[in-house]
Motif scaffolding. Structure first.
Motif, PDB file in Angstrom:
ATOM      1  N   THR A  28       0.797  -1.233   0.000  1.00 40.16           N
ATOM      2  CA  THR A  28       0.000   0.000   0.000  1.00 40.16           C
ATOM      3  C   THR A  28       0.824   1.275   0.000  1.00 40.16           C
ATOM      4  O   THR A  28       0.283   2.350  -0.251  1.00 40.16           O
ATOM      5  CB  THR A  28      -0.939   0.042   1.222  1.00 40.16           C
ATOM      6  OG1 THR A  28      -0.156   0.050   2.429  1.00 40.16           O
ATOM      7  CG2 THR A  28      -1.873  -1.161   1.233  1.00 40.16           C
ATOM      8  N   ARG A  29       2.128   1.175   0.255  1.00 42.27           N
ATOM      9  CA  ARG A  29       2.963   2.367   0.371  1.00 42.27           C
ATOM     10  C   ARG A  29       4.126   2.384  -0.611  1.00 42.27           C
ATOM     11  O   ARG A  29       5.030   3.215  -0.486  1.00 42.27           O
ATOM     12  CB  ARG A  29       3.490   2.497   1.808  1.00 42.27           C
ATOM     13  CG  ARG A  29       2.395   2.581   2.856  1.00 42.27           C
ATOM     14  CD  ARG A  29       2.935   2.434   4.271  1.00 42.27           C
ATOM     15  NE  ARG A  29       1.855   2.306   5.234  1.00 42.27           N
ATOM     16  CZ  ARG A  29       1.302   3.331   5.874  1.00 42.27           C
ATOM     17  NH1 ARG A  29       1.740   4.564   5.655  1.00 42.27           N
ATOM     18  NH2 ARG A  29       0.323   3.128   6.740  1.00 42.27           N
ATOM     19  N   GLN A 104      10.397   3.190 -10.808  1.00 42.24           N
ATOM     20  CA  GLN A 104       9.725   4.180  -9.964  1.00 42.24           C
ATOM     21  C   GLN A 104       8.286   3.724  -9.722  1.00 42.24           C
ATOM     22  O   GLN A 104       7.374   4.032 -10.482  1.00 42.24           O
ATOM     23  CB  GLN A 104       9.759   5.563 -10.622  1.00 42.24           C
ATOM     24  CG  GLN A 104      11.155   6.158 -10.695  1.00 42.24           C
ATOM     25  CD  GLN A 104      11.169   7.538 -11.314  1.00 42.24           C
ATOM     26  OE1 GLN A 104      10.211   7.979 -11.954  1.00 42.24           O
ATOM     27  NE2 GLN A 104      12.271   8.242 -11.145  1.00 42.24           N
ATOM     28  N   LEU A 105       8.111   2.983  -8.637  1.00 37.61           N
ATOM     29  CA  LEU A 105       6.809   2.388  -8.323  1.00 37.61           C
ATOM     30  C   LEU A 105       5.889   3.409  -7.683  1.00 37.61           C
ATOM     31  O   LEU A 105       6.225   4.022  -6.677  1.00 37.61           O
ATOM     32  CB  LEU A 105       6.999   1.204  -7.377  1.00 37.61           C
ATOM     33  CG  LEU A 105       5.730   0.476  -6.920  1.00 37.61           C
ATOM     34  CD1 LEU A 105       5.028  -0.151  -8.113  1.00 37.61           C
ATOM     35  CD2 LEU A 105       6.082  -0.586  -5.881  1.00 37.61           C
ATOM     36  N   GLY A 106       4.714   3.600  -8.295  1.00 38.45           N
ATOM     37  CA  GLY A 106       3.724   4.509  -7.734  1.00 38.45           C
ATOM     38  C   GLY A 106       2.839   3.790  -6.724  1.00 38.45           C
ATOM     39  O   GLY A 106       2.657   2.574  -6.793  1.00 38.45           O
ATOM     40  N   VAL A 107       2.297   4.554  -5.793  1.00 36.56           N
ATOM     41  CA  VAL A 107       1.434   3.962  -4.764  1.00 36.56           C
ATOM     42  C   VAL A 107       0.197   3.325  -5.392  1.00 36.56           C
ATOM     43  O   VAL A 107      -0.304   2.309  -4.914  1.00 36.56           O
ATOM     44  CB  VAL A 107       1.038   5.037  -3.730  1.00 36.56           C
ATOM     45  CG1 VAL A 107       0.030   4.487  -2.727  1.00 36.56           C
ATOM     46  CG2 VAL A 107       2.269   5.544  -2.990  1.00 36.56           C
ATOM     47  N   ASP A 108      -0.276   3.897  -6.500  1.00 34.28           N
ATOM     48  CA  ASP A 108      -1.495   3.388  -7.123  1.00 34.28           C
ATOM     49  C   ASP A 108      -1.307   2.008  -7.744  1.00 34.28           C
ATOM     50  O   ASP A 108      -2.281   1.265  -7.933  1.00 34.28           O
ATOM     51  CB  ASP A 108      -2.006   4.371  -8.176  1.00 34.28           C
ATOM     52  CG  ASP A 108      -0.963   4.712  -9.226  1.00 34.28           C
ATOM     53  OD1 ASP A 108       0.237   4.595  -8.920  1.00 34.28           O
ATOM     54  OD2 ASP A 108      -1.349   5.102 -10.344  1.00 34.28           O
ATOM     55  N   THR A 109      -0.079   1.636  -8.055  1.00 38.28           N
ATOM     56  CA  THR A 109       0.171   0.309  -8.640  1.00 38.28           C
ATOM     57  C   THR A 109       0.947  -0.603  -7.692  1.00 38.28           C
ATOM     58  O   THR A 109       1.318  -1.711  -8.080  1.00 38.28           O
ATOM     59  CB  THR A 109       0.961   0.433  -9.959  1.00 38.28           C
ATOM     60  OG1 THR A 109       2.184   1.146  -9.712  1.00 38.28           O
ATOM     61  CG2 THR A 109       0.155   1.179 -11.005  1.00 38.28           C
ATOM     62  N   SER A 146       1.591  -1.725 -14.733  1.00 35.55           N
ATOM     63  CA  SER A 146       1.768  -0.284 -14.563  1.00 35.55           C
ATOM     64  C   SER A 146       1.009   0.530 -15.601  1.00 35.55           C
ATOM     65  O   SER A 146       1.204   1.742 -15.698  1.00 35.55           O
ATOM     66  CB  SER A 146       3.264   0.060 -14.618  1.00 35.55           C
ATOM     67  OG  SER A 146       3.969  -0.630 -13.605  1.00 35.55           O
ATOM     68  N   GLY A 147       0.158  -0.136 -16.363  1.00 38.11           N
ATOM     69  CA  GLY A 147      -0.670   0.585 -17.321  1.00 38.11           C
ATOM     70  C   GLY A 147      -0.179   0.524 -18.748  1.00 38.11           C
ATOM     71  O   GLY A 147      -0.820   1.079 -19.645  1.00 38.11           O
ATOM     72  N   HIS A 235       9.183   2.997 -22.558  1.00 39.83           N
ATOM     73  CA  HIS A 235       8.040   3.457 -21.769  1.00 39.83           C
ATOM     74  C   HIS A 235       8.330   3.592 -20.277  1.00 39.83           C
ATOM     75  O   HIS A 235       7.718   4.424 -19.600  1.00 39.83           O
ATOM     76  CB  HIS A 235       6.850   2.517 -21.985  1.00 39.83           C
ATOM     77  CG  HIS A 235       6.272   2.599 -23.364  1.00 39.83           C
ATOM     78  ND1 HIS A 235       5.397   3.586 -23.741  1.00 39.83           N
ATOM     79  CD2 HIS A 235       6.466   1.824 -24.464  1.00 39.83           C
ATOM     80  CE1 HIS A 235       5.059   3.425 -25.017  1.00 39.83           C
ATOM     81  NE2 HIS A 235       5.696   2.373 -25.477  1.00 39.83           N
ATOM     82  N   LEU A 236       9.233   2.782 -19.746  1.00 36.59           N
ATOM     83  CA  LEU A 236       9.572   2.879 -18.327  1.00 36.59           C
ATOM     84  C   LEU A 236      10.898   3.592 -18.098  1.00 36.59           C
ATOM     85  O   LEU A 236      11.246   3.915 -16.957  1.00 36.59           O
ATOM     86  CB  LEU A 236       9.628   1.488 -17.686  1.00 36.59           C
ATOM     87  CG  LEU A 236       8.352   0.649 -17.741  1.00 36.59           C
ATOM     88  CD1 LEU A 236       8.523  -0.635 -16.954  1.00 36.59           C
ATOM     89  CD2 LEU A 236       7.155   1.438 -17.218  1.00 36.59           C
TER      90      LEU A 236
END
Length: 248
Positions: A28-29, A104-109, A146-147, A235-236
């Motif tokens: 979650t973080r 770079q991992l986002g909280v949303d993923t 990651s979309g 893309h990443l």
């Protein structure tokens, strides 16, 4: 602020004589770095579980000035012993972890990537040493979660099914399959056989446990590596070299 969370330890370092810093992947973080004061000698608070590739339940709190996180205690949930005892499997797991640390991992993923990572480690722990493509598939799956999830089943313009396209190509910048008629005049287009597109489509629809049964011929493996490598790079923003992964 104090919280309790599950976390996969990605890396551990030492500063001063008995203190450690710990980098954790959480559901979650995202990815956190916390300090474990006395971590290298405290068996009561950390139970000797502060090692890379350990899944732990930990309690952390912010410092008084909110400048850093401090680990209060942790409990080992899984240590993946069979994975760590097998050097080829451990090497593949380490490659996946290096990729995560550069990403770079986002909280949303974070939840999806956390679940994917644990599923990958569990499958390797159950015996995945005979398949050397795990790191490649893991990078592709992280991109998908990651979309960045292309449609590998049809041409992006005319909609023709991949099974009806004689010589399909994969357009890296667009993240799509194209037939020769609809192929863009600019941008990188890589050869992509129908077998390669079926494999990548299968990766999107399944998880690591299903990857164990795959047997990939050398031609498809080469195409898949080239496509995933260039796609992740574009893309990443991550390129792989002999030292690991770095951001462009």
């Amino acid at each position: 602020m104090e919280f309790t969370e599950h976390g996969l330890i990605l890396k551990v370092g030492r500063f001063r004589e008995y203190d450690q810093w710990v980098r954790l992947l959480t559901p979650t973080r995202g990815i956190l770095t916390a300090f474990a004061f006395g971590g290298s000698r405290s068996r009561r608070r950390f139970c000797g579980c502060l090692d890379a590739l350990n899944l732990v339940l930990f309690k952390a709190r912010s410092s008084r000035n909110m400048a850093y996180l401090q680990l209060e205690e942790s409990t080992l949930l899984s240590g993946y012993p069979r994975l760590k005892a097998n050097l080829p499997t451990l090497g593949m797991a380490a490659n996946c972890i290096k990729f995560l640390q550069a990403f770079q991992l986002g909280v949303d993923t974070s939840r999806a990537v956390y679940d994917l990572t644990l599923a990958t480690l569990e499958a390797l722990d159950d015996g995945g040493e005979d398949q050397d493509f795990w790191p490649l598939f893991f990078r592709a799956a992280v991109a998908f979660e990651s979309g960045f999830a292309p449609d590998f089943k049809s041409c992006h313009l005319c909609g023709k099914n991949i099974e009806q396209i004689p010589s399909p190509v994969f357009c890296v910048e667009r993240g799509s399959v194209s037939c020769q008629v609809c192929r863009p005049s600019t941008g990188l287009a890589l050869p992509a056989s129908r077998g390669t597109m079926r494999l990548l489509s299968h990766l999107q629809a399944t998880g690591p446990r299903e990857w164990r049964s795959l047997r990939v011929v050398s031609e498809i493996r080469s195409e898949c590596y080239e496509i995933v490598d260039k796609y992740v790079q574009y893309h990443l923003g991550l390129r792989q070299n002999e030292r690991g992964f770095h951001r462009e």
